[in-house]
Scaffold this motif. Structure first.
Motif, PDB file in Angstrom:
ATOM      1  N   ARG A 285       0.827  -1.219   0.000  1.00  0.00           N
ATOM      2  CA  ARG A 285       0.000   0.000   0.000  1.00  0.00           C
ATOM      3  C   ARG A 285       0.858   1.265   0.000  1.00  0.00           C
ATOM      4  NH1 ARG A 285      -5.302   0.760   1.872  1.00  0.00           N
ATOM      5  NH2 ARG A 285      -6.001   2.809   1.148  1.00  0.00           N
ATOM      6  N   LEU A 286       1.880   1.295   0.884  1.00  0.00           N
ATOM      7  CA  LEU A 286       2.701   2.497   0.994  1.00  0.00           C
ATOM      8  C   LEU A 286       3.930   2.457   0.089  1.00  0.00           C
ATOM      9  CD1 LEU A 286       2.591   2.998   4.882  1.00  0.00           C
ATOM     10  CD2 LEU A 286       1.150   4.069   3.145  1.00  0.00           C
ATOM     11  N   LYS A 287       4.181   1.275  -0.533  1.00  0.00           N
ATOM     12  CA  LYS A 287       5.290   1.117  -1.478  1.00  0.00           C
ATOM     13  C   LYS A 287       6.658   1.357  -0.814  1.00  0.00           C
ATOM     14  CE  LYS A 287       2.233   0.392  -4.644  1.00  0.00           C
ATOM     15  NZ  LYS A 287       1.972  -0.991  -5.110  1.00  0.00           N
ATOM     16  N   ILE A 288       6.773   0.935   0.430  1.00  0.00           N
ATOM     17  CA  ILE A 288       8.062   1.011   1.114  1.00  0.00           C
ATOM     18  C   ILE A 288       8.818  -0.291   0.829  1.00  0.00           C
ATOM     19  CG2 ILE A 288       9.236   1.244   3.335  1.00  0.00           C
ATOM     20  CD1 ILE A 288       7.702   3.722   2.630  1.00  0.00           C
ATOM     21  N   PRO A 289      10.054  -0.234   0.327  1.00  0.00           N
ATOM     22  CA  PRO A 289      10.830  -1.462   0.098  1.00  0.00           C
ATOM     23  C   PRO A 289      10.934  -2.267   1.399  1.00  0.00           C
ATOM     24  CG  PRO A 289      11.908   0.404  -0.932  1.00  0.00           C
ATOM     25  CD  PRO A 289      10.797   0.971  -0.098  1.00  0.00           C
ATOM     26  N   ALA A 290      10.855  -3.589   1.272  1.00  0.00           N
ATOM     27  CA  ALA A 290      10.818  -4.461   2.444  1.00  0.00           C
ATOM     28  C   ALA A 290      11.986  -4.209   3.382  1.00  0.00           C
ATOM     29  CB  ALA A 290      10.803  -5.924   2.002  1.00  0.00           C
ATOM     30  N   GLU A 291      13.193  -3.961   2.823  1.00  0.00           N
ATOM     31  CA  GLU A 291      14.375  -3.774   3.668  1.00  0.00           C
ATOM     32  C   GLU A 291      14.360  -2.427   4.395  1.00  0.00           C
ATOM     33  OE1 GLU A 291      15.653  -2.744  -0.621  1.00  0.00           O
ATOM     34  OE2 GLU A 291      14.291  -4.101   0.454  1.00  0.00           O
ATOM     35  N   TYR A 292      13.437  -1.531   4.015  1.00  0.00           N
ATOM     36  CA  TYR A 292      13.371  -0.208   4.641  1.00  0.00           C
ATOM     37  C   TYR A 292      12.156  -0.066   5.574  1.00  0.00           C
ATOM     38  CZ  TYR A 292      16.967   1.525   1.429  1.00  0.00           C
ATOM     39  OH  TYR A 292      18.142   1.732   0.743  1.00  0.00           O
TER      40      TYR A 292
ATOM     41  N   TYR B 134      11.221   6.020  11.777  1.00  0.00           N
ATOM     42  CA  TYR B 134      11.042   7.382  11.272  1.00  0.00           C
ATOM     43  C   TYR B 134       9.664   7.919  11.660  1.00  0.00           C
ATOM     44  CZ  TYR B 134      10.276  11.099   7.792  1.00  0.00           C
ATOM     45  OH  TYR B 134       9.985  12.293   7.171  1.00  0.00           O
ATOM     46  N   ALA B 135       8.651   7.079  11.575  1.00  0.00           N
ATOM     47  CA  ALA B 135       7.283   7.511  11.871  1.00  0.00           C
ATOM     48  C   ALA B 135       7.098   7.822  13.355  1.00  0.00           C
ATOM     49  CB  ALA B 135       6.292   6.437  11.429  1.00  0.00           C
ATOM     50  N   VAL B 136       7.615   6.949  14.227  1.00  0.00           N
ATOM     51  CA  VAL B 136       7.390   7.158  15.664  1.00  0.00           C
ATOM     52  C   VAL B 136       8.261   8.273  16.220  1.00  0.00           C
ATOM     53  CG1 VAL B 136       6.654   4.762  16.018  1.00  0.00           C
ATOM     54  CG2 VAL B 136       9.060   5.377  16.355  1.00  0.00           C
ATOM     55  N   GLU B 137       9.209   8.765  15.420  1.00  0.00           N
ATOM     56  CA  GLU B 137       9.983   9.937  15.834  1.00  0.00           C
ATOM     57  C   GLU B 137       9.165  11.216  15.670  1.00  0.00           C
ATOM     58  OE1 GLU B 137      12.879  10.432  17.132  1.00  0.00           O
ATOM     59  OE2 GLU B 137      13.898   8.498  17.029  1.00  0.00           O
TER      60      GLU B 137
ATOM     61  N   GLU C  58      -3.712   6.178   9.321  1.00  0.00           N
ATOM     62  CA  GLU C  58      -3.346   5.727   7.983  1.00  0.00           C
ATOM     63  C   GLU C  58      -3.092   6.918   7.053  1.00  0.00           C
ATOM     64  OE1 GLU C  58      -4.999   2.674   4.521  1.00  0.00           O
ATOM     65  OE2 GLU C  58      -6.149   3.000   6.360  1.00  0.00           O
ATOM     66  N   PHE C  59      -3.891   7.972   7.211  1.00  0.00           N
ATOM     67  CA  PHE C  59      -3.722   9.167   6.372  1.00  0.00           C
ATOM     68  C   PHE C  59      -2.358   9.818   6.624  1.00  0.00           C
ATOM     69  CE2 PHE C  59      -4.110  13.781   5.778  1.00  0.00           C
ATOM     70  CZ  PHE C  59      -4.479  13.831   4.446  1.00  0.00           C
ATOM     71  N   LEU C  60      -2.029  10.026   7.903  1.00  0.00           N
ATOM     72  CA  LEU C  60      -0.749  10.661   8.242  1.00  0.00           C
ATOM     73  C   LEU C  60       0.427   9.741   7.909  1.00  0.00           C
ATOM     74  CD1 LEU C  60       0.696  13.080   9.367  1.00  0.00           C
ATOM     75  CD2 LEU C  60       0.323  12.202  11.690  1.00  0.00           C
ATOM     76  N   LEU C  61       0.213   8.444   8.036  1.00  0.00           N
ATOM     77  CA  LEU C  61       1.260   7.483   7.705  1.00  0.00           C
ATOM     78  C   LEU C  61       1.590   7.550   6.217  1.00  0.00           C
ATOM     79  CD1 LEU C  61       2.913   5.298   9.219  1.00  0.00           C
ATOM     80  CD2 LEU C  61       1.251   3.617   8.411  1.00  0.00           C
ATOM     81  N   GLY C  62       0.559   7.787   5.390  1.00  0.00           N
ATOM     82  CA  GLY C  62       0.782   7.923   3.949  1.00  0.00           C
ATOM     83  C   GLY C  62       1.634   9.142   3.633  1.00  0.00           C
TER      84      GLY C  62
ATOM     85  N   VAL D 217       5.580   9.176   1.890  1.00  0.00           N
ATOM     86  CA  VAL D 217       6.050   9.949   0.732  1.00  0.00           C
ATOM     87  C   VAL D 217       7.381  10.629   1.059  1.00  0.00           C
ATOM     88  CG1 VAL D 217       5.551  11.926  -0.763  1.00  0.00           C
ATOM     89  CG2 VAL D 217       3.728  10.311  -0.178  1.00  0.00           C
ATOM     90  N   LYS D 218       7.460  11.270   2.233  1.00  0.00           N
ATOM     91  CA  LYS D 218       8.687  11.954   2.637  1.00  0.00           C
ATOM     92  C   LYS D 218       9.835  10.958   2.829  1.00  0.00           C
ATOM     93  CE  LYS D 218       6.215  15.723   4.953  1.00  0.00           C
ATOM     94  NZ  LYS D 218       5.978  16.416   6.246  1.00  0.00           N
ATOM     95  N   TYR D 219       9.520   9.801   3.401  1.00  0.00           N
ATOM     96  CA  TYR D 219      10.566   8.814   3.666  1.00  0.00           C
ATOM     97  C   TYR D 219      11.132   8.247   2.371  1.00  0.00           C
ATOM     98  CZ  TYR D 219      13.024   4.969   5.951  1.00  0.00           C
ATOM     99  OH  TYR D 219      14.002   4.101   6.394  1.00  0.00           O
ATOM    100  N   LYS D 220      10.261   8.039   1.381  1.00  0.00           N
ATOM    101  CA  LYS D 220      10.742   7.526   0.092  1.00  0.00           C
ATOM    102  C   LYS D 220      11.610   8.556  -0.618  1.00  0.00           C
ATOM    103  CE  LYS D 220       6.561   6.190  -1.087  1.00  0.00           C
ATOM    104  NZ  LYS D 220       5.414   5.658  -1.879  1.00  0.00           N
TER     105      LYS D 220
END
Length: 255
Positions: free
Chosen positions: A202-209, A216-219, A236-240, A244-247
């Motif tokens: 859903r968020l398209k984050i590579p498995a190794e990341y 990063y999110a809980v910071e 879920e909205f804020l996580l999305g 984007v920023k993390y990618k």
């Protein structure tokens, strides 16, 4: 004279005990029962008061002779008394059957008492602040005890422990432990709310990341407030947005 009489009596008693022991031989036997726990059963010769105990297999050895009575005693078995016969000493497989003591309950009633807790019982005052393990250590290290030396100074005094903890660096270390504990709590909460597939598909984050993205999110303080509210939609909205920023960060690092 009295001393000599006592010596004679002791000599006679010793000879009687020696002759009594000479009349007896070692009897090897074992107990059997409907139980796997056969160790620690006491075997007592009622005539000589000599005592032995069974091993984990129920085996025992004791000095005895025909006509002696052996008493088998244990908290898990009913007491059993056996009058020894001559054939018992010839029988290689001499054994004694014991019966297990059964404690039967008349009735078991399970009731659910809603609202019964430490506060309702008056053990803990209502509204009492609860602490995690790390928070409790920090609170103990920084709490001021205004009555620590009340007898030596008017109006009491302040304990020096918080100052010592501060200057020694212990307070700073405990604060870091509290921060780490909170992050671990939010990490577990995040992983319970969203599966690994959600991060990857859903968020398209590579498995190794994925794990790095969770840290990063809980910071993000704003995100942890929303996460702690357990509102899945808002989380879920804020996580999305954070995804984007993390990618973007990943893309910059990989250039």
């Amino acid at each position: 004279m009295i001393h000599k009489a006592i010596c004679v009596l002791m000599l006679v008693a010793g000879q009687a005990a020696w002759s009594q022991a000479e009349d007896r031989t070692v009897l090897n036997g074992r107990i059997t029962a409907n139980s796997a726990d056969l160790e620690g059963v006491y075997v007592i010769n009622a005539q000589t008061e000599v005592m032995a105990a069974t091993n984990d297999l129920g085996a025992f050895s004791i000095l005895a002779k025909p006509g002696d009575e052996l008493v088998f005693s244990s908290i898990q078995f009913k007491e059993n008394r056996v009058l020894l016969q001559p054939e018992n000493f010839c029988d290689v497989t001499f054994s004694v059957r014991l019966n297990v003591i059964m404690h039967q309950l008349q009735e078991v009633v399970v009731k659910n008492y809603n609202g019964i807790n430490a506060v309702a019982l008056g053990i803990i005052p209502s509204g009492q602040k609860t602490y995690t393990e790390a928070e409790r250590k920090l609170h103990t290290a920084t709490a001021l005890n205004a009555t620590a030396n009340a007898g030596s100074m008017a109006g009491g005094s302040v304990s020096a422990d918080p100052l010592l903890n501060f200057f020694s660096g212990r307070t700073a270390m405990l604060k870091k432990e509290v921060a780490v504990e909170k992050k671990e709590f939010f990490m577990k909460l995040l992983e319970r709310m969203f599966s690994l597939d959600h991060f990857i598909d859903r968020l398209k984050i590579p498995a190794e990341y994925v794990k790095g993205f969770e840290y990063y999110a809980v910071e993000n303080d704003k995100f942890t407030v929303i996460l702690n509210s357990k509102n899945r939609t808002s989380t879920e909205f804020l996580l999305g947005e954070l995804a984007v920023k993390y990618k973007e960060i990943i893309a910059r690092e990989n250039k």
